[in-house]
Design a protein around this motif. Structure first.
Motif, PDB file in Angstrom:
ATOM      1  N   ASN A 114      -5.875   4.435  -1.761  1.00 12.87           N
ATOM      2  CA  ASN A 114      -7.247   4.407  -1.246  1.00 12.87           C
ATOM      3  C   ASN A 114      -7.712   2.992  -0.897  1.00 12.87           C
ATOM      4  O   ASN A 114      -8.907   2.691  -0.921  1.00 12.87           O
ATOM      5  N   LEU A 115      -6.764   2.126  -0.540  1.00 18.89           N
ATOM      6  CA  LEU A 115      -7.107   0.786  -0.091  1.00 18.89           C
ATOM      7  C   LEU A 115      -7.638   0.825   1.349  1.00 18.89           C
ATOM      8  O   LEU A 115      -7.343   1.751   2.106  1.00 18.89           O
ATOM      9  N   THR A 116      -8.411  -0.177   1.725  1.00 17.84           N
ATOM     10  CA  THR A 116      -8.882  -0.300   3.105  1.00 17.84           C
ATOM     11  C   THR A 116      -8.477  -1.672   3.634  1.00 17.84           C
ATOM     12  O   THR A 116      -8.718  -2.687   2.989  1.00 17.84           O
ATOM     13  N   SER A 117      -7.855  -1.683   4.813  1.00 21.04           N
ATOM     14  CA  SER A 117      -7.431  -2.948   5.412  1.00 21.04           C
ATOM     15  C   SER A 117      -8.539  -3.589   6.234  1.00 21.04           C
ATOM     16  O   SER A 117      -8.583  -4.806   6.389  1.00 21.04           O
ATOM     17  N   ALA A 120       3.957   0.922  -4.705  1.00 20.74           N
ATOM     18  CA  ALA A 120       3.544   1.709  -3.545  1.00 20.74           C
ATOM     19  C   ALA A 120       2.075   1.432  -3.233  1.00 20.74           C
ATOM     20  O   ALA A 120       1.223   1.525  -4.118  1.00 20.74           O
ATOM     21  N   LEU A 121       1.784   1.064  -1.994  1.00 23.98           N
ATOM     22  CA  LEU A 121       0.413   0.842  -1.542  1.00 23.98           C
ATOM     23  C   LEU A 121       0.073   1.855  -0.453  1.00 23.98           C
ATOM     24  O   LEU A 121       0.885   2.115   0.434  1.00 23.98           O
ATOM     25  N   GLN A 122      -1.124   2.411  -0.534  1.00 21.62           N
ATOM     26  CA  GLN A 122      -1.564   3.398   0.461  1.00 21.62           C
ATOM     27  C   GLN A 122      -2.914   2.970   1.014  1.00 21.62           C
ATOM     28  O   GLN A 122      -3.856   2.702   0.262  1.00 21.62           O
ATOM     29  N   PHE A 123      -2.990   2.885   2.351  1.00 21.03           N
ATOM     30  CA  PHE A 123      -4.210   2.471   3.032  1.00 21.03           C
ATOM     31  C   PHE A 123      -4.845   3.649   3.754  1.00 21.03           C
ATOM     32  O   PHE A 123      -4.152   4.475   4.353  1.00 21.03           O
ATOM     33  N   ILE A 140       3.018   3.618   1.657  1.00 21.04           N
ATOM     34  CA  ILE A 140       3.030   5.085   1.684  1.00 21.04           C
ATOM     35  C   ILE A 140       1.833   5.632   2.456  1.00 21.04           C
ATOM     36  O   ILE A 140       1.449   6.789   2.291  1.00 21.04           O
ATOM     37  N   SER A 141       1.250   4.797   3.326  1.00 23.30           N
ATOM     38  CA  SER A 141       0.078   5.226   4.102  1.00 23.30           C
ATOM     39  C   SER A 141       0.472   6.296   5.112  1.00 23.30           C
ATOM     40  O   SER A 141       1.606   6.339   5.602  1.00 23.30           O
ATOM     41  N   ASP A 142      -0.480   7.158   5.433  1.00 20.83           N
ATOM     42  CA  ASP A 142      -0.291   8.156   6.477  1.00 20.83           C
ATOM     43  C   ASP A 142      -0.370   7.449   7.833  1.00 20.83           C
ATOM     44  O   ASP A 142      -1.433   6.967   8.230  1.00 20.83           O
ATOM     45  N   GLN A 143       0.742   7.409   8.545  1.00 16.97           N
ATOM     46  CA  GLN A 143       0.820   6.674   9.809  1.00 16.97           C
ATOM     47  C   GLN A 143       0.555   7.559  11.027  1.00 16.97           C
ATOM     48  O   GLN A 143       0.844   7.162  12.161  1.00 16.97           O
ATOM     49  N   THR A 144      -0.014   8.747  10.812  1.00 16.33           N
ATOM     50  CA  THR A 144      -0.203   9.686  11.917  1.00 16.33           C
ATOM     51  C   THR A 144      -1.004   9.073  13.063  1.00 16.33           C
ATOM     52  O   THR A 144      -0.649   9.204  14.234  1.00 16.33           O
ATOM     53  N   VAL A 145      -2.108   8.400  12.732  1.00 14.10           N
ATOM     54  CA  VAL A 145      -2.963   7.825  13.775  1.00 14.10           C
ATOM     55  C   VAL A 145      -2.203   6.753  14.550  1.00 14.10           C
ATOM     56  O   VAL A 145      -2.232   6.714  15.785  1.00 14.10           O
ATOM     57  N   ASN A 146      -1.487   5.878  13.840  1.00 15.68           N
ATOM     58  CA  ASN A 146      -0.727   4.837  14.519  1.00 15.68           C
ATOM     59  C   ASN A 146       0.420   5.415  15.343  1.00 15.68           C
ATOM     60  O   ASN A 146       0.719   4.943  16.439  1.00 15.68           O
ATOM     61  N   ASN A 147       1.083   6.442  14.804  1.00 17.61           N
ATOM     62  CA  ASN A 147       2.165   7.078  15.554  1.00 17.61           C
ATOM     63  C   ASN A 147       1.652   7.686  16.852  1.00 17.61           C
ATOM     64  O   ASN A 147       2.309   7.619  17.893  1.00 17.61           O
ATOM     65  N   ALA A 148       0.476   8.281  16.784  1.00 13.27           N
ATOM     66  CA  ALA A 148      -0.087   8.945  17.961  1.00 13.27           C
ATOM     67  C   ALA A 148      -0.330   7.968  19.103  1.00 13.27           C
ATOM     68  O   ALA A 148      -0.235   8.340  20.281  1.00 13.27           O
ATOM     69  N   LYS A 149      -0.625   6.712  18.779  1.00 15.11           N
ATOM     70  CA  LYS A 149      -0.877   5.714  19.820  1.00 15.11           C
ATOM     71  C   LYS A 149       0.356   5.485  20.690  1.00 15.11           C
ATOM     72  O   LYS A 149       0.241   5.117  21.860  1.00 15.11           O
ATOM     73  N   SER A 150       1.553   5.689  20.124  1.00 17.43           N
ATOM     74  CA  SER A 150       2.786   5.479  20.872  1.00 17.43           C
ATOM     75  C   SER A 150       3.093   6.640  21.813  1.00 17.43           C
ATOM     76  O   SER A 150       3.998   6.534  22.651  1.00 17.43           O
TER      77      SER A 150
END
Length: 530
Positions: free
Chosen positions: A248-251, A312-315, A373-383
């Protein structure tokens, strides 16, 4: 992992203060330990080993996970700024203002006062590798190695020539994301810089030595969840031994981050894009290392990655980074197949973790202390923005639902195309929809970084359950074919391929391109139904 000077079964019981002899550059951190016979002792270890130092670990290549079993709990920190400073046995802690709820799977919750060692929290927040550990003890180290700017909606991080990190280091997307977090998030940057400020302000002098109890000002962490190993002291206080994960970290970094600089010069000769990639056989699969603080790292030897437990870090808002390579016409650069191999570099067992020099006598060892271990769905979608728009138009026209998911291509022995030039996992988008009572899956692989372009794959699916059982073999075959449908597509049944519109890779996909592409998609889908 072993450390020279510690017994083969050393179990760390405390991490204490730092010290160095006047006139010396390197700081040593005191570790207290016991051996298998129950005998207690202490030793000063170079601070470059900080990423792998935590209470409760066993430093021996004979132990698989490097730690003893212990109490594991999860707890939430509402606001770390509310926690108090506390010191015990030369170690500084954060103390919870009230009892916190410690939860564990299959056990009852416990309400207790909690102590987090300041060094342990800094270790997992900052010390990804030896460079970030030792730079924390230096004045303005990150300021001297990096310039940051924001241009045209993008964050630019310029790696300056004298930065000791190598091009290979920056191919690690987790390191890049971590550096971006420290450099671009003002709260993290100030907290990291506070390590040196505390050191200068609090260091004491005793004869020929300087001494300092590790300290820093934490960032304002709010509503984070920590999973950690604990021990209980004689007063019933629950003290953290080792932090296993923070979620639950925020970058607070929403724009894409580009790394530029002289580190990233693409001077490789071009090769036939249809040629198979050169396969390099690993020379040694032994991941055990012995850290020798008495030796020095040799700049001419391959850097070794020391196998150690990762946090493990999750953002909530993961950071997307890229390398911006400069192009060079130099004919002296190695061909793609001759590039130093990711998996096949010569392995050595004895390493040193300090900065490498021409006077070194052993290989340099380094850590990769974090896994993201962050969910990269949003970043993946950009590609896959263009193919997504195409499929959304198609499914809207035929009033059918669209389901997307992303797959990471697997690591395959002797192959390297499972990662991109940026060091990111190579992703494949799968889009599922129904047309004329027939199930379909459309596959698109990210290939922007390689000259060999890959068409879009359209598959008529009999059953998604059957498709999922074939997916691992299908993706493995894609990588083995150096990113090709040739051997992979027939594994899934009836299929068609659809070429991208002319100019697709050189410019944004405009309305004319999309319409032409849509017409082609309709044609191929209809041909699979009939």
């Amino acid at each position: 992992m072993e450390v020279t000077g510690l017994p083969n079964d050393a179990y760390l019981t405390n991490i204490g203060s730092l010290s160095r002899k006047s006139g010396y550059d390197s700081w040593l951190i005191t570790v207290n330990y016991s051996n298998g016979k129950g005998e207690n002792d202490w030793k000063g270890i170079k601070f470059s080993n900080a990423p792998a130092l935590c209470r409760g670990r066993i430093y021996s290549n004979d132990y698989y996970d490097g730690s003893k079993k212990g109490l594991i709990f999860e707890f939430t920190i509402d606001d770390l700024e509310d926690w108090f400073d506390f010191e015990y046995f030369h170690t500084k802690y954060f103390e919870s203002p009230t009892s916190v709820t410690l939860s564990s799977v299959g056990a009852r919750n416990i309400s207790a006062v909690c102590h987090i060692p300041k060094f342990e929290l800094a270790r997992v927040l900052f010390f990804y590798n030896a460079y970030l550990a030792t730079s924390g003890l230096q004045e303005r180290a990150l300021h001297l190695d990096f310039n940051t700017s924001f241009i045209d909606g993008k964050h630019i991080i310029e790696v300056l020539p004298h930065c000791s990190l190598t091009q290979k280091d920056f191919k690690n997307d987790v390191l890049r994301s971590h550096l971006a977090w420290l450099l671009l998030n003002n709260e993290m940057r100030q907290s990291y810089d506070s390590i040196y400020k505390h050191l200068i302000r609090e260091t004491t002098h005793n004869s020929d030595y300087e001494n300092w109890g590790f300290n820093f000002t934490p960032p304002p962490l709010k509503n984070i969840k920590i999973r950690a190993k604990f021990y209980v002291d004689k007063n019933g206080v629950y003290r953290v031994n080792e932090i296993l994960s923070i979620t639950n970290l925020t970058s607070k970094i929403n724009a894409e981050v580009y790394f530029i600089g002289e580190h990233f010069v693409d001077n490789r000769q071009s090769i036939n894009p249809l040629a198979k990639e050169v396969k390099v056989k690993p020379q040694n699969s032994d991941n055990s290392h012995t850290i020798d603080d008495a030796s020095e790292a040799d700049i001419d030897r391959s850097k070794q990655t020391i196998d150690a437990n990762k946090v493990a870090l999750q953002f909530q808002d993961p950071i997307k980074t890229s390398l911006d390579y400069k192009k060079s016409r130099s004919s002296k650069g190695p061909k793609l197949g001759d590039e130093p191999d990711i998996d096949g570099e010569p392995k050595t067992n004895v390493v040193a973790t300090d900065d490498a020099t021409i006077f070194g006598n052993v290989a340099q060892g380094d850590f990769q202390n974090i896994r993201d271990i962050s969910d990269q769905t949003v970043n993946n979608a950009k590609s896959f923005k263009a193919i997504t728009e195409l499929l959304e138009r198609f499914t809207a026209e035929y009033d059918t639902d669209l389901f997307r998911q992303f797959h990471k291509l697997p690591k395959v022995k002797y192959c390297r195309r499972h990662i991109t030039e940026d060091g990111l996992p190579r992703n494949m988008m799968e889009a599922r929809f129904e047309y004329d009572n027939q199930l379909f899956s459309v596959f698109e692989v990210y290939t922007k970084d390689i000259k060999k372009r890959l068409s879009t794959l359209i598959v008529k699916v009999e059953s998604y359950n059957q498709l999922e059982r074939k997916m691992q073999r299908f993706m493995t075959s894609i990588v083995q074919g150096s990113i090709s449908w040739r051997d992979a597509a027939p594994l899934l049944g009836d299929y068609k391929t659809l070429n991208h519109p002319t100019g697709f890779y050189e410019k944004e996909c405009d309305e004319r391109m999309l319409q032409k592409w849509l017409n082609g998609l309709e044609k191929e889908v209809i041909s699979l139904v009939s």
